[in-house]
Enzyme design. Structure first.
Site, PDB file in Angstrom:
ATOM      1  N   HIS A  87      53.356 -74.623  55.799  1.00 39.91           N
ATOM      2  CA  HIS A  87      54.611 -74.998  55.161  1.00 39.91           C
ATOM      3  C   HIS A  87      54.905 -76.441  55.558  1.00 39.91           C
ATOM      4  O   HIS A  87      55.035 -76.743  56.741  1.00 39.91           O
ATOM      5  CB  HIS A  87      55.742 -74.064  55.587  1.00 39.91           C
ATOM      6  CG  HIS A  87      55.580 -72.670  55.069  1.00 39.91           C
ATOM      7  ND1 HIS A  87      55.905 -71.544  55.802  1.00 39.91           N
ATOM      8  CD2 HIS A  87      55.106 -72.224  53.881  1.00 39.91           C
ATOM      9  CE1 HIS A  87      55.657 -70.464  55.074  1.00 39.91           C
ATOM     10  NE2 HIS A  87      55.169 -70.846  53.908  1.00 39.91           N
ATOM     11  N   GLU A  90      57.500 -77.491  58.178  1.00 41.39           N
ATOM     12  CA  GLU A  90      57.406 -76.923  59.529  1.00 41.39           C
ATOM     13  C   GLU A  90      56.372 -77.759  60.282  1.00 41.39           C
ATOM     14  O   GLU A  90      55.167 -77.536  60.181  1.00 41.39           O
ATOM     15  CB  GLU A  90      57.028 -75.446  59.448  1.00 41.39           C
ATOM     16  CG  GLU A  90      58.107 -74.625  58.724  1.00 41.39           C
ATOM     17  CD  GLU A  90      57.706 -73.190  58.432  1.00 41.39           C
ATOM     18  OE1 GLU A  90      56.660 -72.737  58.943  1.00 41.39           O
ATOM     19  OE2 GLU A  90      58.435 -72.522  57.666  1.00 41.39           O
ATOM     20  N   HIS A 195      53.568 -72.234  62.631  1.00 37.89           N
ATOM     21  CA  HIS A 195      54.747 -72.360  61.773  1.00 37.89           C
ATOM     22  C   HIS A 195      55.956 -72.786  62.608  1.00 37.89           C
ATOM     23  O   HIS A 195      55.837 -73.104  63.789  1.00 37.89           O
ATOM     24  CB  HIS A 195      55.035 -71.030  61.085  1.00 37.89           C
ATOM     25  CG  HIS A 195      54.042 -70.657  60.026  1.00 37.89           C
ATOM     26  ND1 HIS A 195      54.322 -70.729  58.677  1.00 37.89           N
ATOM     27  CD2 HIS A 195      52.768 -70.212  60.107  1.00 37.89           C
ATOM     28  CE1 HIS A 195      53.263 -70.346  57.982  1.00 37.89           C
ATOM     29  NE2 HIS A 195      52.310 -70.019  58.834  1.00 37.89           N
ATOM     30  N   GLU A 285      55.132 -68.988  65.575  1.00 39.86           N
ATOM     31  CA  GLU A 285      56.357 -69.732  65.265  1.00 39.86           C
ATOM     32  C   GLU A 285      56.755 -70.489  66.528  1.00 39.86           C
ATOM     33  O   GLU A 285      57.018 -69.888  67.572  1.00 39.86           O
ATOM     34  CB  GLU A 285      57.467 -68.766  64.850  1.00 39.86           C
ATOM     35  CG  GLU A 285      57.114 -67.860  63.675  1.00 39.86           C
ATOM     36  CD  GLU A 285      57.367 -68.505  62.327  1.00 39.86           C
ATOM     37  OE1 GLU A 285      57.900 -69.650  62.307  1.00 39.86           O
ATOM     38  OE2 GLU A 285      57.046 -67.890  61.301  1.00 39.86           O
TER      39      GLU A 285
END
Length: 450
Positions: A87, A90, A195, A285
Site C-alpha cells: 500500500h 504505508e 504494512h 503492521e
C-alpha cells in the site's frame, strides 16, 4: 540525448552520497533505485539487483538479493523474501527494508548472525511493491489516502487469486502479476509483507468459506502452530509489538492475530503465497500512523531491527532435501506431505527435486508420492533448525527408476477447485462493510490496515 546523460550524472552523484550512509528520511523511487544500484556495485560479491517487472506508470519493481550465491538458486539454500510498501501510503516498512539492507551489507563478515544468515540462505528484498502509490501519497498522513492503491485505483492486497472465493476485486494488476510470476519462479520458503496502520503480526488465513478451517472464530491453516510461532517470533523480538496495545483501542494478545479473526481479506497476498506458492508469509503492521513524520524513522528502526533478523532466521525451521531416483536424479513434482497437515495444494518438489517444509521441533511422518511408484513413508525427528542456521536435511530415494519430469503429471490446484461460490458474494459484502467501518473509525484511530 540530454535525458540519459542527466540521469547518469544524477545516479553517479547519488551513489557517491549513498556510500556515506543511508539517512533516516523518506526516499522516492529514483533515490531508492540509486541506492540499490550503489549497494549492488559496492557489495557485488554477495548482492545482486534485479527487477521483477514494472508498475502501471512504468517504475521498476527492484529487488536486492543478498547471499553467498546471489545470482541463482543453489540446491539446499532456502529462499526468503521481504516485501514492503504494498500500500503506497504505508511507508515505514519501505524505509525499514532499506535500513535492513544497509545493516546487512555493513555487518557481513563482522557480525556472526548477519554472516550466517547471508551465507545460509538467499534474501530477496523488495522495498516497494507499489511505487506509484507512494509517489501519490503526501506526508505526513496517518489515515487512509489514495496512495494506498496503485495507479489504476486497485488495492493490490485484494488483487490475488483467492482459494476461498472467486469474487476478485478487478483484473490482475501489473504489480500483482509481477509478484505472482516472481513467486512461481523462485522456491520461496518464508516471507513477510510490511504494512502500517497498527502494530501487530497477522497470519493466514485471511479468508474462509465456512469450512473446517474455522475454529473459535479463526480461519486456521493446517500449519497453524508454525504460523503462531512465526508471528510470535516477530512480535517478541520487536521492542513493543508483543504488548498488543500500541494503537489506542486495538488490543492483540501477544501482538499477533489470525487474519480472518481480525477482519476478512479477499484476494490477499499472504494466503496466495501459502496456498499457491508453498511459501509461508505473514503480514507485519509496523506503525499506528501510516505515513508518520520522518523524525520517527530512527525509532522505528530500533524497534524492528532485531525482529527483522530473527524472523529471517526462521527460514531454517523444519526439514529440507530432495526426492531422487535410484541413480541420484532429482524427481520434480513429487508430492511431499506431512501426515495430519492436509494442505489445500499439496507440497511438491521443484525442478531440482527439492522440498522445504517449515515445521516446529518434534516428530512427524512424511508420505512422498511419485507416479509409478509405491508411496514412501518416513518418520523424522525434527530439531530446532534456526539455532544452527540449517533445517534438518533428508533425501527421499526411490529404489526404482521413477518417471522423468516430462512424464510426472502435475495435479491441478486452482481457485476454482477450492472455493465455495455460494459464500463468495456474502464474504465480498462483508469485506466491503468492514472496510467502510474501518475507514470511518480511521478518523479517530488511524486504522485502515493490510
Amino acid at each position: 540525448m540530454f535525458l540519459p546523460i542527466f540521469l547518469h550524472c544524477l545516479c553517479i552523484g547519488s551513489m557517491t552520497l549513498w556510500v556515506q550512509g543511508l539517512d533516516f528520511n523518506f526516499h522516492d523511487s529514483r533515490q531508492i533505485e540509486a541506492y540499490l544500484q550503489s549497494v549492488s556495485k559496492n557489495y557485488s560479491t554477495f548482492t545482486n539487483l534485479y527487477s521483477i517487472g514494472k508498475s502501471v506508470q512504468g517504475r521498476e519493481l527492484w529487488v536486492l538479493v543478498l547471499g553467498k550465491y546471489p545470482i541463482e538458486h543453489k540446491v539446499g539454500i532456502p529462499e526468503f523474501k521481504y516485501v514492503g510498501n504494498m500500500h503506497g501510503d504505508e511507508v515505514v516498512g519501505r524505509e525499514m527494508l532499506l535500513h535492513l539492507i544497509d545493516y546487512l551489507v555493513k555487518n557481513y563478515r563482522t557480525d556472526s548472525t548477519v554472516t550466517r544468515l547471508i551465507d545460509s540462505c538467499r534474501l530477496h528484498i523488495l522495498p516497494s511493491m507499489n511505487p506509484d502509490g507512494f509517489e501519490a501519497s503526501a506526508p505526513p498522513d496517518c489515515i487512509f489516502s489514495k496512495g494506498r492503491y496503485n495507479r489504476n485505483s486497485v488495492d493490490l492486497n485484494r488483487n490475488f487469486p483467492d482459494t476461498f472465493s472467486t469474487a476478485a476485486s478487478s483484473r490482475v494488476q501489473p504489480e500483482t502479476q509481477a509478484v505472482m510470476d516472481w513467486i512461481q519462479s523462485e522456491s520461496f520458503v518464508l516471507s513477510a509483507n510490511l504494512h502500517g496502520g497498527t502494530v501487530v503480526a497477522s497470519y493466514p488465513y485471511d479468508n474462509s468459506n465456512g469450512g473446517s478451517e474455522l475454529v473459535n472464530g479463526e480461519s486456521r491453516s493446517p500449519d497453524h502452530d508454525v504460523y503462531v510461532h512465526l508471528a510470535k517470533t516477530y512480535s517478541y523480538n520487536h521492542t513493543t509489538m508483543h504488548t498488543g496495545t500500541q494503537c489506542g483501542s486495538s488490543t492483540f494478545p501477544d501482538g499477533i492475530t489470525n487474519g480472518y479473526q481480525w477482519y476478512t481479506v479477499i484476494g490477499g497476498m499472504q494466503d496466495y503465497n501459502y496456498v499457491y506458492g508453498q511459501c509461508f508469509e505473514i503480514t507485519l503492521e509496523l506503525s499506528c500512523c501510516k505515513y508518520p513524520p520522518a523524525d520517527q524513522l530512527a525509532g522505528f528502526w530500533q524497534e524492528n531491527r532485531a525482529a527483522l533478523l530473527a524472523y529471517m532466521q526462521q527460514v531454517h525451521l523444519g526439514v529440507k532435501g530432495q526426492v531422487l531416483d535410484v541413480d541420484g536424479n532429482p524427481i520434480p513434482s513429487a508430492v511431499v506431505e506431512v501426515q495430519g497437515r492436509n494442505n489445500i495444494c499439496p507440497y511438491k518438489t521443484n525442478k531440482h527435486g527439492e522440498y522445504y517444509r517449515l515445521l516446529l521441533p518434534g516428530t512427524y511422518t512424511f508420505v512422498v508420492t511419485v507416479p509409478g511408484s509405491e508411496p514412501m513413508k518416513k518418520t523424522l525427528q525434527i530439531p530446532n533448525g534456526p539455532a544452527s542456521f540449517s533445517a534438518l536435511k533428508y533425501d527421499f530415494v526411490f529404489r526404482s527408476n521413477s518417471p522423468t519430469s516430462e512424464t510426472v503429471a502435475a495435479e491441478s490446484c486452482t481457485t476454482a477447485d477450492h472455493n465455495s461460490d455460494n459464500t463468495a458474494a456474502s464474504l465480498q459484502a462483508l469485506h466491503f462493510a468492514i472496510l467502510l467501518a474501518l475507514a470511518g473509525a480511521a478518523a479517530m484511530s488511524g486504522l485502515v490496515h493490510s
